[in-house]
Design a protein around this motif. Sequence first.
Motif, PDB file in Angstrom:
ATOM      1  N   ARG A  83      40.320  36.056  44.118  1.00 11.24           N
ATOM      2  CA  ARG A  83      40.388  34.621  43.833  1.00 11.24           C
ATOM      3  C   ARG A  83      40.836  33.856  45.066  1.00 11.24           C
ATOM      4  O   ARG A  83      40.172  32.908  45.518  1.00 11.24           O
ATOM      5  CB  ARG A  83      41.353  34.371  42.672  1.00 11.24           C
ATOM      6  CG  ARG A  83      40.971  35.027  41.367  1.00 11.24           C
ATOM      7  CD  ARG A  83      42.159  35.158  40.425  1.00 11.24           C
ATOM      8  NE  ARG A  83      43.223  35.980  40.994  1.00 11.24           N
ATOM      9  CZ  ARG A  83      44.316  36.348  40.327  1.00 11.24           C
ATOM     10  NH1 ARG A  83      44.478  35.956  39.071  1.00 11.24           N
ATOM     11  NH2 ARG A  83      45.239  37.094  40.906  1.00 11.24           N
ATOM     12  N   LYS A  84      41.966  34.261  45.632  1.00 16.96           N
ATOM     13  CA  LYS A  84      42.500  33.565  46.798  1.00 16.96           C
ATOM     14  C   LYS A  84      41.605  33.752  48.013  1.00 16.96           C
ATOM     15  O   LYS A  84      41.452  32.829  48.829  1.00 16.96           O
ATOM     16  CB  LYS A  84      43.911  34.072  47.098  1.00 16.96           C
ATOM     17  CG  LYS A  84      44.950  33.642  46.076  1.00 16.96           C
ATOM     18  CD  LYS A  84      46.344  34.078  46.501  1.00 16.96           C
ATOM     19  CE  LYS A  84      47.392  33.590  45.509  1.00 16.96           C
ATOM     20  NZ  LYS A  84      48.770  34.018  45.913  1.00 16.96           N
ATOM     21  N   CYS A  85      41.036  34.936  48.151  1.00 19.44           N
ATOM     22  CA  CYS A  85      40.212  35.203  49.331  1.00 19.44           C
ATOM     23  C   CYS A  85      38.986  34.298  49.355  1.00 19.44           C
ATOM     24  O   CYS A  85      38.673  33.706  50.392  1.00 19.44           O
ATOM     25  CB  CYS A  85      39.791  36.669  49.350  1.00 19.44           C
ATOM     26  SG  CYS A  85      38.906  37.155  50.854  1.00 19.44           S
ATOM     27  N   GLN A  86      38.286  34.176  48.230  1.00 18.04           N
ATOM     28  CA  GLN A  86      37.086  33.348  48.216  1.00 18.04           C
ATOM     29  C   GLN A  86      37.435  31.873  48.427  1.00 18.04           C
ATOM     30  O   GLN A  86      36.701  31.144  49.099  1.00 18.04           O
ATOM     31  CB  GLN A  86      36.330  33.541  46.902  1.00 18.04           C
ATOM     32  CG  GLN A  86      35.763  34.961  46.708  1.00 18.04           C
ATOM     33  CD  GLN A  86      34.811  35.405  47.798  1.00 18.04           C
ATOM     34  OE1 GLN A  86      35.243  35.804  48.882  1.00 18.04           O
ATOM     35  NE2 GLN A  86      33.522  35.347  47.526  1.00 18.04           N
ATOM     36  N   VAL A 122      32.142  39.071  36.690  1.00 19.08           N
ATOM     37  CA  VAL A 122      33.563  38.984  36.371  1.00 19.08           C
ATOM     38  C   VAL A 122      34.224  40.155  37.090  1.00 19.08           C
ATOM     39  O   VAL A 122      33.940  41.314  36.809  1.00 19.08           O
ATOM     40  CB  VAL A 122      33.817  39.067  34.855  1.00 19.08           C
ATOM     41  CG1 VAL A 122      35.289  38.817  34.542  1.00 19.08           C
ATOM     42  CG2 VAL A 122      32.941  38.075  34.105  1.00 19.08           C
ATOM     43  N   LYS A 123      35.111  39.843  38.044  1.00 23.58           N
ATOM     44  CA  LYS A 123      35.674  40.873  38.912  1.00 23.58           C
ATOM     45  C   LYS A 123      37.186  40.903  38.774  1.00 23.58           C
ATOM     46  O   LYS A 123      37.843  39.860  38.884  1.00 23.58           O
ATOM     47  CB  LYS A 123      35.316  40.592  40.377  1.00 23.58           C
ATOM     48  CG  LYS A 123      33.821  40.524  40.654  1.00 23.58           C
ATOM     49  CD  LYS A 123      33.556  40.188  42.121  1.00 23.58           C
ATOM     50  CE  LYS A 123      32.074  40.128  42.431  1.00 23.58           C
ATOM     51  NZ  LYS A 123      31.829  39.804  43.879  1.00 23.58           N
ATOM     52  N   LEU A 124      37.734  42.074  38.533  1.00 21.00           N
ATOM     53  CA  LEU A 124      39.175  42.238  38.564  1.00 21.00           C
ATOM     54  C   LEU A 124      39.675  41.749  39.911  1.00 21.00           C
ATOM     55  O   LEU A 124      39.224  42.203  40.960  1.00 21.00           O
ATOM     56  CB  LEU A 124      39.528  43.709  38.363  1.00 21.00           C
ATOM     57  CG  LEU A 124      41.004  44.071  38.232  1.00 21.00           C
ATOM     58  CD1 LEU A 124      41.617  43.430  37.000  1.00 21.00           C
ATOM     59  CD2 LEU A 124      41.164  45.586  38.191  1.00 21.00           C
ATOM     60  N   ALA A 125      40.613  40.791  39.894  1.00 27.30           N
ATOM     61  CA  ALA A 125      40.998  40.115  41.125  1.00 27.30           C
ATOM     62  C   ALA A 125      41.490  41.066  42.194  1.00 27.30           C
ATOM     63  O   ALA A 125      41.267  40.847  43.384  1.00 27.30           O
ATOM     64  CB  ALA A 125      42.071  39.063  40.824  1.00 27.30           C
ATOM     65  N   ALA A 184      42.697  38.768  31.156  1.00 19.64           N
ATOM     66  CA  ALA A 184      44.153  38.739  31.069  1.00 19.64           C
ATOM     67  C   ALA A 184      44.800  39.362  32.302  1.00 19.64           C
ATOM     68  O   ALA A 184      45.878  38.934  32.730  1.00 19.64           O
ATOM     69  CB  ALA A 184      44.618  39.459  29.809  1.00 19.64           C
ATOM     70  N   GLU A 185      44.158  40.369  32.891  1.00 22.90           N
ATOM     71  CA  GLU A 185      44.703  41.016  34.079  1.00 22.90           C
ATOM     72  C   GLU A 185      44.536  40.153  35.329  1.00 22.90           C
ATOM     73  O   GLU A 185      45.206  40.375  36.339  1.00 22.90           O
ATOM     74  CB  GLU A 185      44.026  42.374  34.303  1.00 22.90           C
ATOM     75  CG  GLU A 185      44.337  43.416  33.247  1.00 22.90           C
ATOM     76  CD  GLU A 185      45.768  43.916  33.304  1.00 22.90           C
ATOM     77  OE1 GLU A 185      46.418  43.744  34.350  1.00 22.90           O
ATOM     78  OE2 GLU A 185      46.243  44.474  32.297  1.00 22.90           O
ATOM     79  N   GLY A 186      43.640  39.188  35.265  1.00 23.96           N
ATOM     80  CA  GLY A 186      43.375  38.322  36.418  1.00 23.96           C
ATOM     81  C   GLY A 186      41.993  38.585  36.961  1.00 23.96           C
ATOM     82  O   GLY A 186      41.728  39.675  37.475  1.00 23.96           O
ATOM     83  N   ALA A 187      41.102  37.623  36.837  1.00 24.39           N
ATOM     84  CA  ALA A 187      39.707  37.856  37.205  1.00 24.39           C
ATOM     85  C   ALA A 187      39.158  36.726  38.060  1.00 24.39           C
ATOM     86  O   ALA A 187      39.545  35.560  37.923  1.00 24.39           O
ATOM     87  CB  ALA A 187      38.840  38.008  35.944  1.00 24.39           C
ATOM     88  N   ALA A 226      47.369  44.310  36.975  1.00 23.80           N
ATOM     89  CA  ALA A 226      48.165  43.160  37.432  1.00 23.80           C
ATOM     90  C   ALA A 226      49.549  43.611  37.875  1.00 23.80           C
ATOM     91  O   ALA A 226      50.094  43.115  38.861  1.00 23.80           O
ATOM     92  CB  ALA A 226      48.273  42.119  36.315  1.00 23.80           C
ATOM     93  N   GLN A 227      50.123  44.569  37.162  1.00 17.00           N
ATOM     94  CA  GLN A 227      51.429  45.093  37.548  1.00 17.00           C
ATOM     95  C   GLN A 227      51.330  45.862  38.857  1.00 17.00           C
ATOM     96  O   GLN A 227      52.194  45.729  39.733  1.00 17.00           O
ATOM     97  CB  GLN A 227      51.969  46.015  36.443  1.00 17.00           C
ATOM     98  CG  GLN A 227      53.331  46.617  36.768  1.00 17.00           C
ATOM     99  CD  GLN A 227      53.937  47.360  35.588  1.00 17.00           C
ATOM    100  OE1 GLN A 227      53.647  47.063  34.430  1.00 17.00           O
ATOM    101  NE2 GLN A 227      54.793  48.341  35.858  1.00 17.00           N
ATOM    102  N   TRP A 228      50.282  46.676  38.997  1.00 16.75           N
ATOM    103  CA  TRP A 228      50.080  47.398  40.257  1.00 16.75           C
ATOM    104  C   TRP A 228      49.977  46.416  41.418  1.00 16.75           C
ATOM    105  O   TRP A 228      50.569  46.625  42.478  1.00 16.75           O
ATOM    106  CB  TRP A 228      48.817  48.239  40.180  1.00 16.75           C
ATOM    107  CG  TRP A 228      48.516  48.981  41.451  1.00 16.75           C
ATOM    108  CD1 TRP A 228      48.912  50.237  41.773  1.00 16.75           C
ATOM    109  CD2 TRP A 228      47.773  48.488  42.576  1.00 16.75           C
ATOM    110  NE1 TRP A 228      48.467  50.573  43.035  1.00 16.75           N
ATOM    111  CE2 TRP A 228      47.773  49.519  43.545  1.00 16.75           C
ATOM    112  CE3 TRP A 228      47.124  47.298  42.872  1.00 16.75           C
ATOM    113  CZ2 TRP A 228      47.134  49.380  44.784  1.00 16.75           C
ATOM    114  CZ3 TRP A 228      46.493  47.159  44.099  1.00 16.75           C
ATOM    115  CH2 TRP A 228      46.499  48.189  45.038  1.00 16.75           C
ATOM    116  N   PHE A 229      49.241  45.316  41.214  1.00 17.84           N
ATOM    117  CA  PHE A 229      49.049  44.349  42.290  1.00 17.84           C
ATOM    118  C   PHE A 229      50.355  43.642  42.625  1.00 17.84           C
ATOM    119  O   PHE A 229      50.630  43.345  43.789  1.00 17.84           O
ATOM    120  CB  PHE A 229      47.959  43.346  41.906  1.00 17.84           C
ATOM    121  CG  PHE A 229      47.502  42.472  43.052  1.00 17.84           C
ATOM    122  CD1 PHE A 229      47.366  42.992  44.331  1.00 17.84           C
ATOM    123  CD2 PHE A 229      47.212  41.141  42.846  1.00 17.84           C
ATOM    124  CE1 PHE A 229      46.944  42.189  45.392  1.00 17.84           C
ATOM    125  CE2 PHE A 229      46.783  40.333  43.891  1.00 17.84           C
ATOM    126  CZ  PHE A 229      46.653  40.860  45.163  1.00 17.84           C
TER     127      PHE A 229
END
Length: 427
Positions: free
Chosen positions: A184-187, A227-230, A291-294, A144-147
């Motif tokens: 998430r946003k893309c779909q 379940v995919k890391l966003a 927690a990282e965003g999925a 999440a920080q990298w993103f």
Amino acid sequence: MSGITTNQTDQRLRSQSNEMHIERPFWLIGNPDNRRTKGLQQARLQCGMSPAEVIPYPDLLKTWRQGGSLADVVNPSLQRKATAEVAPLIRIDAPGEQWDVERELLSLGAKDGDPNTESLSRESFTAEEALELRQDWGRIYAPAQWFNGWKGCLKRIGREAGELWPSARFLNDPEDIATMFDKRKCQQHLSAHGVDVPPVLQSPERILSYSELRAAMQTSGMYRVFVKLACGSAASGVVAYQINPRTGAEIAVTTVGMTVVKGRPVFYNEGRMQRYTRREEIETLLDWLCAEGAQVERWMAKASYGSRVFDIRQLVAGGHAGHAIVRLSKTPITNLHLRNERMLPEEAGVDGYRQGLVQTAAQTAMGAFPNSWSAGIDVMLSGGDNPRAYVLDVNPFGDLLYHVQHNGLGTYEWEMDILRKEPYKHA
């Protein structure tokens, strides 16, 4: 399925260059020694085009950290030409495969007391700590920080380029790249534009833990999910998870490996599939991932060839559907770097009708991003006599495909040939 290497092809592409318009300057923001950069430069040479002017990520990120701007890493002569002559076309390429760049992005994405920075990560680093990290091969560091850092990088590139060279154009718009990267946003974006995507697991609140995921699955009756890391790519942080609704038994198949360092779980992107059946392990894995965003979506049955399921990476550039490669696997995850098999569509029994479904879905998905020019679109076909095509992912850097040709050209040669013939223009 061999690459473009013959003198005959080189001569054909170069001879066609005599017909071209005045060549627009082409700038590439990327890693100079990366295989993507080398492949693109070779393609431009074969097409009789001048080399791309490379703006290195390491130089750009370091310059920003020291208080400079994009202008400080672009050759002054190029800046003068960009202002006085023809505005540049800028390609933003993948930032991966270089550790210094990964650390800089982690540093850029550090919260450091900023409450407006989105991050629920269970692992985080200060900006200074990120720059001191030593590479642990395969480890997934604070995604999440990298993103956050990657989004900040894209936003700043877009802003500074617009201020410095107002008539410059991006091959793929920075905001679009950020959206494509966020599953998430893309779909959501694709669905809003009429593109068929797998159904999302519904929940009134964002799912932040294993227990919340289980509850949402139980409420919706959706017992098989991905379940995919966003912000993940190359299958990093992808879990195929299923629960037996009668017994409660559960299985998670994933590329993520886990270990414990100093009493805390650490996660790795493995080169082979992992299978977890113990609740304690699955809970640790999914707590971290959520927690990282999925992105959590229905695990849909893909079309199969023999004993393997498959999906298709379809390249779209300039509105044209080009190279397509079938990715076959005996597991739910088909990415080729996991030693899965590749085939051409016709080799895997994908007839013309089904290829047409894939191409139409991919072109429609690309059409949802009118300010972007190319992407690799991952498409699955449902089984049966009346298949449907569903878009799984939009990869803005999805044109690195080996051992596949379209109209006798490799991916980069094909893209550069289109640009040579059809100058890119968007609002």
